[in-house]
Design a protein around this motif. Sequence first.
Motif, mmCIF file in Angstrom:
data_model
loop_
_atom_site.group_PDB
_atom_site.id
_atom_site.type_symbol
_atom_site.label_atom_id
_atom_site.label_comp_id
_atom_site.label_asym_id
_atom_site.label_seq_id
_atom_site.Cartn_x
_atom_site.Cartn_y
_atom_site.Cartn_z
ATOM 1 N N ASP A 48 52.855 4.349 58.227
ATOM 2 C CA ASP A 48 53.183 4.631 56.816
ATOM 3 C C ASP A 48 54.428 5.507 56.713
ATOM 4 O O ASP A 48 55.230 5.373 55.780
ATOM 5 C CB ASP A 48 52.019 5.360 56.124
ATOM 6 N N LYS A 62 45.759 -3.079 55.469
ATOM 7 C CA LYS A 62 46.036 -2.805 54.062
ATOM 8 C C LYS A 62 45.643 -3.982 53.170
ATOM 9 O O LYS A 62 45.936 -3.989 51.976
ATOM 10 C CB LYS A 62 47.518 -2.461 53.884
ATOM 11 N N ASP A 63 45.017 -4.975 53.779
ATOM 12 C CA ASP A 63 44.532 -6.157 53.060
ATOM 13 C C ASP A 63 45.644 -7.064 52.558
ATOM 14 O O ASP A 63 45.467 -7.832 51.625
ATOM 15 C CB ASP A 63 43.618 -5.741 51.894
ATOM 16 N N TYR A 64 46.824 -6.965 53.182
ATOM 17 C CA TYR A 64 47.892 -7.912 52.877
ATOM 18 C C TYR A 64 47.690 -9.165 53.718
ATOM 19 O O TYR A 64 47.153 -9.100 54.835
ATOM 20 C CB TYR A 64 49.270 -7.330 53.224
ATOM 21 N N TRP A 69 48.463 -3.265 61.198
ATOM 22 C CA TRP A 69 48.689 -2.273 60.134
ATOM 23 C C TRP A 69 48.736 -2.952 58.759
ATOM 24 O O TRP A 69 48.106 -2.496 57.800
ATOM 25 C CB TRP A 69 49.977 -1.527 60.445
ATOM 26 N N GLN A 104 58.212 -0.693 52.581
ATOM 27 C CA GLN A 104 56.783 -0.828 52.295
ATOM 28 C C GLN A 104 56.488 -1.220 50.856
ATOM 29 O O GLN A 104 55.324 -1.431 50.498
ATOM 30 C CB GLN A 104 56.050 0.450 52.731
ATOM 31 N N ARG A 163 47.917 -4.374 43.246
ATOM 32 C CA ARG A 163 46.529 -3.971 43.445
ATOM 33 C C ARG A 163 45.860 -3.655 42.104
ATOM 34 O O ARG A 163 44.726 -4.053 41.854
ATOM 35 C CB ARG A 163 46.482 -2.760 44.378
ATOM 36 N N ARG A 165 56.117 -0.071 47.967
ATOM 37 C CA ARG A 165 54.891 0.570 47.476
ATOM 38 C C ARG A 165 54.652 0.380 45.985
ATOM 39 O O ARG A 165 53.513 0.248 45.557
ATOM 40 C CB ARG A 165 54.917 2.058 47.830
ATOM 41 N N ILE A 221 47.675 4.400 61.393
ATOM 42 C CA ILE A 221 48.125 3.863 60.102
ATOM 43 C C ILE A 221 49.061 4.852 59.416
ATOM 44 O O ILE A 221 50.113 4.471 58.892
ATOM 45 C CB ILE A 221 46.909 3.507 59.221
#
Length: 266
Positions: A248, A214-216, A210, A160, A169, A162, A244
């Motif tokens: 995750d 997450k706006d990807y 999913w 992920q 972001r 992160r 979600i």
Amino acid sequence: MNMPQLGLGTFRLQGRQAVDSVATGLELGYRHIDTAQIYGNEEDVGAALAASHVARADVFVTTKIWTANLAGDLVAPSLEESLRKLGLEQVDLTLVHWPSPGHAVPVRETMEALLAAREAGLTAAIGISNFPVSLMVEAIDAVGSHNIATNQVELHPYLQNRRVAAFARETGIHVTAYMPLAYGKVMDDPVIKSIAARHGATAAQVTLAWLLAKDYAVIPSSTKRANLASNLAASRLQLNADDIAALDALDRGERLVSPEFAPQWD
């Protein structure tokens, strides 16, 4: 134009397979096509675009500069060659495909050359791919985060990414997820399959939804019409907070793409 959130990847597709995948994708409604110099399929993508009834202004086309072309004096000529192969006057987005192996070419040199190529009209936007946080910082120092449209990285339930995603972001850089279905591993995942069953969807659709939540941006690829159509429909699937959270929780740092010349990952 803004980059459509759901796109069509062309990694590993060549020749007729690439032409047919892109042609079918455009017919079904994809308006974001992702290619790269190293894929060896820019001419195939160009042939599909030329044969399509979709107006050029309605299709977002991304290509990527290969590591052999990252020196300042090679970026623009290599991009001009990509444009020739694609049959386009301009691409919508050009990415540095991988950081220069062994830092042979400084990030600043490549990014400044890419920005100059944008100013010369060869590309509408520029960005990066496979950049860990330390190299994202170098890219930002070189041209500013406002000039970096996206960082395209491997991102799926099992990796992920992160730290990279959070830093992107914070700095206002969009994230594009490649290998979103983890080479198809998500299709056999019991957690994802149970969520899919509840929604009357496929495991691939759940995974893409999913990532979209997450706006990807996501760029799955397929050669099958049914899968292309199914993936596109993922944008209409609404997952709930529990769904979600369940995805995750699948993160296990499982990186599927890490060539010998890869940077030091986060």
